[in-house]
Motif scaffolding. Structure first.
Motif, PDB file in Angstrom:
ATOM      1  N   TYR A  87       0.942  -1.333   0.009  1.00 20.62           N
ATOM      2  CA  TYR A  87      -0.034  -0.003  -0.020  1.00 20.62           C
ATOM      3  C   TYR A  87       0.864   1.175  -0.114  1.00 20.62           C
ATOM      4  O   TYR A  87       0.524   2.086  -0.847  1.00 20.62           O
ATOM      5  CB  TYR A  87      -0.897  -0.012   1.320  1.00 20.62           C
ATOM      6  N   LEU A  88       1.725   1.194   0.835  1.00 23.97           N
ATOM      7  CA  LEU A  88       2.816   2.486   0.989  1.00 23.97           C
ATOM      8  C   LEU A  88       3.744   2.559  -0.139  1.00 23.97           C
ATOM      9  O   LEU A  88       4.208   3.636  -0.259  1.00 23.97           O
ATOM     10  CB  LEU A  88       3.408   2.551   2.341  1.00 23.97           C
ATOM     11  N   TYR A  89       4.162   1.616  -0.470  1.00 20.17           N
ATOM     12  CA  TYR A  89       4.862   1.599  -1.948  1.00 20.17           C
ATOM     13  C   TYR A  89       4.082   2.344  -3.092  1.00 20.17           C
ATOM     14  O   TYR A  89       4.927   2.842  -3.640  1.00 20.17           O
ATOM     15  CB  TYR A  89       5.287   0.145  -2.377  1.00 20.17           C
ATOM     16  N   GLU A  90       2.851   2.066  -3.156  1.00 21.28           N
ATOM     17  CA  GLU A  90       2.243   2.970  -4.236  1.00 21.28           C
ATOM     18  C   GLU A  90       2.319   4.427  -3.758  1.00 21.28           C
ATOM     19  O   GLU A  90       2.423   5.363  -4.785  1.00 21.28           O
ATOM     20  CB  GLU A  90       0.999   2.346  -4.310  1.00 21.28           C
ATOM     21  N   THR A  91       2.196   4.649  -2.504  1.00 16.70           N
ATOM     22  CA  THR A  91       2.307   6.110  -2.081  1.00 16.70           C
ATOM     23  C   THR A  91       3.716   6.481  -2.305  1.00 16.70           C
ATOM     24  O   THR A  91       4.015   7.824  -2.880  1.00 16.70           O
ATOM     25  CB  THR A  91       2.121   6.236  -0.551  1.00 16.70           C
ATOM     26  N   LEU A  92       4.741   5.881  -2.201  1.00 11.62           N
ATOM     27  CA  LEU A  92       6.063   6.259  -2.522  1.00 11.62           C
ATOM     28  C   LEU A  92       6.336   6.346  -3.928  1.00 11.62           C
ATOM     29  O   LEU A  92       7.063   6.968  -4.251  1.00 11.62           O
ATOM     30  CB  LEU A  92       7.053   4.847  -1.863  1.00 11.62           C
ATOM     31  N   HIS A  93       5.761   5.581  -4.694  1.00 11.94           N
ATOM     32  CA  HIS A  93       5.997   5.916  -6.295  1.00 11.94           C
ATOM     33  C   HIS A  93       5.413   7.253  -6.447  1.00 11.94           C
ATOM     34  O   HIS A  93       6.184   7.759  -7.239  1.00 11.94           O
ATOM     35  CB  HIS A  93       5.259   4.741  -6.823  1.00 11.94           C
ATOM     36  N   GLY A  94       4.249   7.609  -5.931  1.00  8.12           N
ATOM     37  CA  GLY A  94       3.864   8.774  -6.185  1.00  8.12           C
ATOM     38  C   GLY A  94       4.994   9.866  -6.021  1.00  8.12           C
ATOM     39  O   GLY A  94       5.022  10.914  -6.722  1.00  8.12           O
ATOM     40  N   ALA A  95       5.320   9.739  -4.674  1.00  2.00           N
ATOM     41  CA  ALA A  95       6.301  10.844  -4.117  1.00  2.00           C
ATOM     42  C   ALA A  95       7.633  10.815  -5.214  1.00  2.00           C
ATOM     43  O   ALA A  95       8.095  11.913  -5.500  1.00  2.00           O
ATOM     44  CB  ALA A  95       6.721  10.431  -2.815  1.00  2.00           C
ATOM     45  N   ARG A  96       7.904   9.541  -5.469  1.00  2.00           N
ATOM     46  CA  ARG A  96       9.289   9.506  -6.277  1.00  2.00           C
ATOM     47  C   ARG A  96       8.977  10.270  -7.493  1.00  2.00           C
ATOM     48  O   ARG A  96       9.792  11.030  -8.213  1.00  2.00           O
ATOM     49  CB  ARG A  96       9.615   8.153  -6.585  1.00  2.00           C
ATOM     50  N   THR A  97       8.114   9.937  -8.234  1.00  2.51           N
ATOM     51  CA  THR A  97       7.792  10.631  -9.532  1.00  2.51           C
ATOM     52  C   THR A  97       7.791  12.425  -9.446  1.00  2.51           C
ATOM     53  O   THR A  97       8.305  12.903 -10.101  1.00  2.51           O
ATOM     54  CB  THR A  97       6.300  10.308  -9.887  1.00  2.51           C
ATOM     55  N   ALA A  98       7.184  12.765  -8.542  1.00  2.00           N
ATOM     56  CA  ALA A  98       7.414  14.283  -8.130  1.00  2.00           C
ATOM     57  C   ALA A  98       8.522  14.854  -7.886  1.00  2.00           C
ATOM     58  O   ALA A  98       8.917  15.851  -8.351  1.00  2.00           O
ATOM     59  CB  ALA A  98       6.243  14.764  -7.245  1.00  2.00           C
ATOM     60  N   LEU A  99       9.187  14.066  -7.256  1.00  2.46           N
ATOM     61  CA  LEU A  99      10.711  14.467  -6.795  1.00  2.46           C
ATOM     62  C   LEU A  99      11.557  14.589  -7.870  1.00  2.46           C
ATOM     63  O   LEU A  99      12.308  15.415  -8.044  1.00  2.46           O
ATOM     64  CB  LEU A  99      11.203  13.577  -5.610  1.00  2.46           C
ATOM     65  N   GLU A 100      11.462  13.508  -8.575  1.00  2.00           N
ATOM     66  CA  GLU A 100      12.289  13.134  -9.848  1.00  2.00           C
ATOM     67  C   GLU A 100      11.909  14.175 -10.807  1.00  2.00           C
ATOM     68  O   GLU A 100      13.011  14.968 -11.508  1.00  2.00           O
ATOM     69  CB  GLU A 100      12.388  11.761 -10.401  1.00  2.00           C
ATOM     70  N   GLN A 101      10.707  14.579 -11.069  1.00  4.37           N
ATOM     71  CA  GLN A 101      10.480  15.758 -12.188  1.00  4.37           C
ATOM     72  C   GLN A 101      10.824  16.969 -11.666  1.00  4.37           C
ATOM     73  O   GLN A 101      11.157  17.987 -12.504  1.00  4.37           O
ATOM     74  CB  GLN A 101       8.686  15.677 -12.300  1.00  4.37           C
ATOM     75  N   ALA A 102      11.156  17.278 -10.241  1.00  2.00           N
ATOM     76  CA  ALA A 102      11.852  18.381  -9.667  1.00  2.00           C
ATOM     77  C   ALA A 102      13.123  18.433  -9.785  1.00  2.00           C
ATOM     78  O   ALA A 102      13.831  19.101  -9.362  1.00  2.00           O
ATOM     79  CB  ALA A 102      11.163  18.711  -8.577  1.00  2.00           C
ATOM     80  N   GLY A 103      13.841  17.371 -10.132  1.00  2.00           N
ATOM     81  CA  GLY A 103      15.237  17.199 -10.376  1.00  2.00           C
ATOM     82  C   GLY A 103      15.913  16.888  -8.970  1.00  2.00           C
ATOM     83  O   GLY A 103      16.916  17.204  -8.747  1.00  2.00           O
ATOM     84  N   MET A 104      14.961  16.547  -7.908  1.00  2.00           N
ATOM     85  CA  MET A 104      15.590  16.111  -6.437  1.00  2.00           C
ATOM     86  C   MET A 104      16.143  14.926  -6.392  1.00  2.00           C
ATOM     87  O   MET A 104      15.590  14.013  -6.820  1.00  2.00           O
ATOM     88  CB  MET A 104      14.416  16.616  -5.691  1.00  2.00           C
ATOM     89  N   ARG A 105      17.481  14.643  -5.846  1.00  2.00           N
ATOM     90  CA  ARG A 105      17.863  13.356  -5.494  1.00  2.00           C
ATOM     91  C   ARG A 105      16.987  12.754  -4.390  1.00  2.00           C
ATOM     92  O   ARG A 105      16.416  13.613  -3.345  1.00  2.00           O
ATOM     93  CB  ARG A 105      19.190  13.529  -5.188  1.00  2.00           C
ATOM     94  N   ILE A 106      16.816  11.330  -4.449  1.00  2.00           N
ATOM     95  CA  ILE A 106      16.115  10.721  -3.389  1.00  2.00           C
ATOM     96  C   ILE A 106      16.849   9.829  -2.799  1.00  2.00           C
ATOM     97  O   ILE A 106      17.761   9.067  -3.362  1.00  2.00           O
ATOM     98  CB  ILE A 106      14.864  10.046  -4.078  1.00  2.00           C
TER      99      ILE A 106
END
Length: 377
Positions: free
Chosen positions: A99-118
Motif C-alpha cells: 500500500y505504502l509502496y504505491e504512495t512512495l511511487h507517487g512521491a518519487r515521480t514528483a521529486l524526480e520531475q523536480a530534479g531532486m535526488r532521493i
C-alpha cells in the motif's frame, strides 16, 4: 497458506515502480521468495510488458538502461556511505508494505520531475525502527524528510511524537494523521480521508438493500484504526443499519500480531450467520481475498449470499471474484506530500505559509462483488 501468484507479482511491480531498477536477488530477499521464483515472475511480467529485465535487474517500463544496477535496499541497511543523503530528500517507509509502496511511487515521480535526488530508507517491522533510519538520513545530510511510520499501535504512535517533532529539516507525514493536540499536530501531513472511504463502503451496501453489515478489519495501523472508528460511527448513525459488528480480519491483524489466543483465523462465515448479516466490509485487500476464499469453503457465496466491499484496492481486482473496493488515492498522496515538501524547501524558513493538513478523498471501484439484496416477500 502460500501467497497467490497474482499478489506476489503485484508486490513486485509496486516495489519496482517505487524504486526504479532493482536487482533480482535483493528483491527476492526482501519479498521472502526464492530467486528462482522471483526470476520466473520477472520473466512473465516482462513478457506481459509490465516491466523490463536486464542482467539480474528488473526495472519499470520506460526506464533508461543504467550503467550500474541499482539494488533494492534491505530493511535496516544503507546502500551508500555516510554522506549518501547529502542534499537529498529522505523517504522513510516500512518494509513489505505494498500500500505504502504505491504512495512512495507517487512521491518519487514528483521529486524526480523536480530534479531532486532521493535517498530511500526502509525500516523493519520492529517497534521504534523508524527513528534510527531518520537519524541516519539526517547524519548523511538529508535536506528534507518524507515519512510514513508504521505505528502498529496507538502507544507506538505516541512514543514517536516527541522525537519526530524535533526533526530539524522540513518534514511531511504521508498517509498519517497524528492525534489532535499532539506534538505532531502542527506538522505538515497528507493522507486519505478514511472516514469518507468507509462512508462510501457502507453507503454502497445500504443502497443495495443490506441492513446487517459486518466489518472485518485490521487493527495494526493508523489507517486500520481510522476505518474501525469510522465504521462504528457511521453504522450506529444510519437508521437503515439494523445490526453491525466488527471483527479482526486475520489472526495477525492486531498490533500484537495475535487476534486470537490460538492463532486461529476469524470465522467470518459463522459471524455472518449468527448476525444474519448479508454485507461485509473487508480491510485490507490481502485479508479480504483470503476471507472470501474461506467464505466459499464454508458455503457462503460472494455476492449471492454475502455482498463484499474491500478496502485498500491494492490487489482487490485480482481475486477469483474481483472485489468492489474503496480505493484511497495512494499515489496522489505521495505526490501531494512531495509537492508540499518541495514548496517548503524552495522558500526561506518562516516564508512558506501555515502548516498544511491535507486530506484526499478515496473513490469506490465497483466490480460486482456486491449485489442488490432481494428480500423474501
Amino acid at each position: 497458506m502460500r501467497e497467490p501468484v497474482e499478489l506476489r507479482r503485484k508486490r513486485i511491480l509496486a516495489v519496482i515502480h517505487a524504486r526504479g531498477a532493482v536487482s533480482v536477488s535483493a528483491l527476492a530477499a526482501e519479498l521472502d521468495v526464492s530467486v528462482v521464483t522471483l526470476r520466473r515472475d520477472v520473466e512473465e511480467l516482462s513478457r506481459e510488458g509490465k516491466l523490463r529485465r536486464g542482467h539480474g535487474v528488473a526495472r519499470p517500463v520506460g526506464d533508461a538502461e543504467p550503467t550500474t544496477p541499482v539494488p533494492a535496499p534491505r530493511a535496516g541497511k544503507r546502500d551508500e556511505g555516510p554522506s549518501a543523503d547529502g542534499g537529498a530528500v529522505a523517504l522513510v517507509v516500512p518494509e513489505r508494505h505494498s500500500y505504502l509502496y504505491e504512495t512512495l511511487h507517487g512521491a518519487r515521480t514528483a521529486l524526480e520531475q523536480a530534479g531532486m535526488r532521493i535517498a530511500l530508507h526502509i525500516f523493519p517491522q520492529s517497534a521504534g525502527a523508524e527513528r534510527p533510519q531518520v537519524e541516519r538520513a539526517l547524519q548523511g545530510g538529508a535536506r528534507g524528510l518524507l515519512i510514513a511510520p508504521r505505528w502498529r499501535s496507538a502507544a507506538e504512535e505516541e512514543a514517536d511524537y516527541g522525537w519526530l517533532a524535533g526533526v530539524t529539516v522540513p518534514t511531511v507525514l504521508m498517509e498519517r494523521r497524528p492525534r489532535p493536540g499532539s506534538a505532531l499536530h502542527a506538522l505538515d501531513s497528507v493522507c486519505s480521508d478514511h472516514w469518507y472511504g468507509t462512508h462510501l463502503a457502507v453507503e454502497h451496501l445500504v443502497a443495495l438493500g443490506h441492513r446487517r453489515i459486518v466489518l472485518a478489519a485490521r487493527n495494526d495501523s493508523p489507517t486500520a484504526r481510522s476505518i474501525r472508528a469510522a465504521f462504528a460511527e457511521i453504522a450506529a448513525a444510519r437508521p437503515e443499519v439494523e445490526d453491525w459488528a466488527v471483527v479482526l480480519s486475520s489472526p495477525n491483524a492486531g498490533p500484537d500480531r495475535s487476534a486470537a489466543p490460538d492463532g486461529a483465523a476469524p470465522d467470518l462465515a459463522a459471524l455472518l450467520r449468527e448476525r444474519g448479516a448479508t454485507g461485509a466490509v473487508l480491510h485490507g485487500d490481502e485479508d479480504a481475498l483470503m476471507l472470501v476464499q474461506r467464505l466459499a469453503e464454508s458455503g457462503v457465496r460472494v455476492p449471492q449470499d454475502c455482498s463484499v466491499v474491500a478496502y485498500d484496492d491494492v490487489v482487490a481486482a485480482l481475486g477469483g471474484t474481483p472485489l468492489t473496493a474503496v480505493a484511497p488515492p495512494k499515489a496522489d498522496i505521495g505526490r501531494a506530500a512531495a509537492e508540499l515538501l518541495l514548496h517548503r524547501l524552495a522558500h526561506p524558513a518562516g516564508a512558506t505559509g501555515p502548516v498544511r493538513r491535507t486530506e484526499l478523498l478515496p473513490s469506490l471501484e465497483v466490480r460486482g462483488s456486491a449485489q442488490r439484496l432481494h428480500r423474501a416477500e
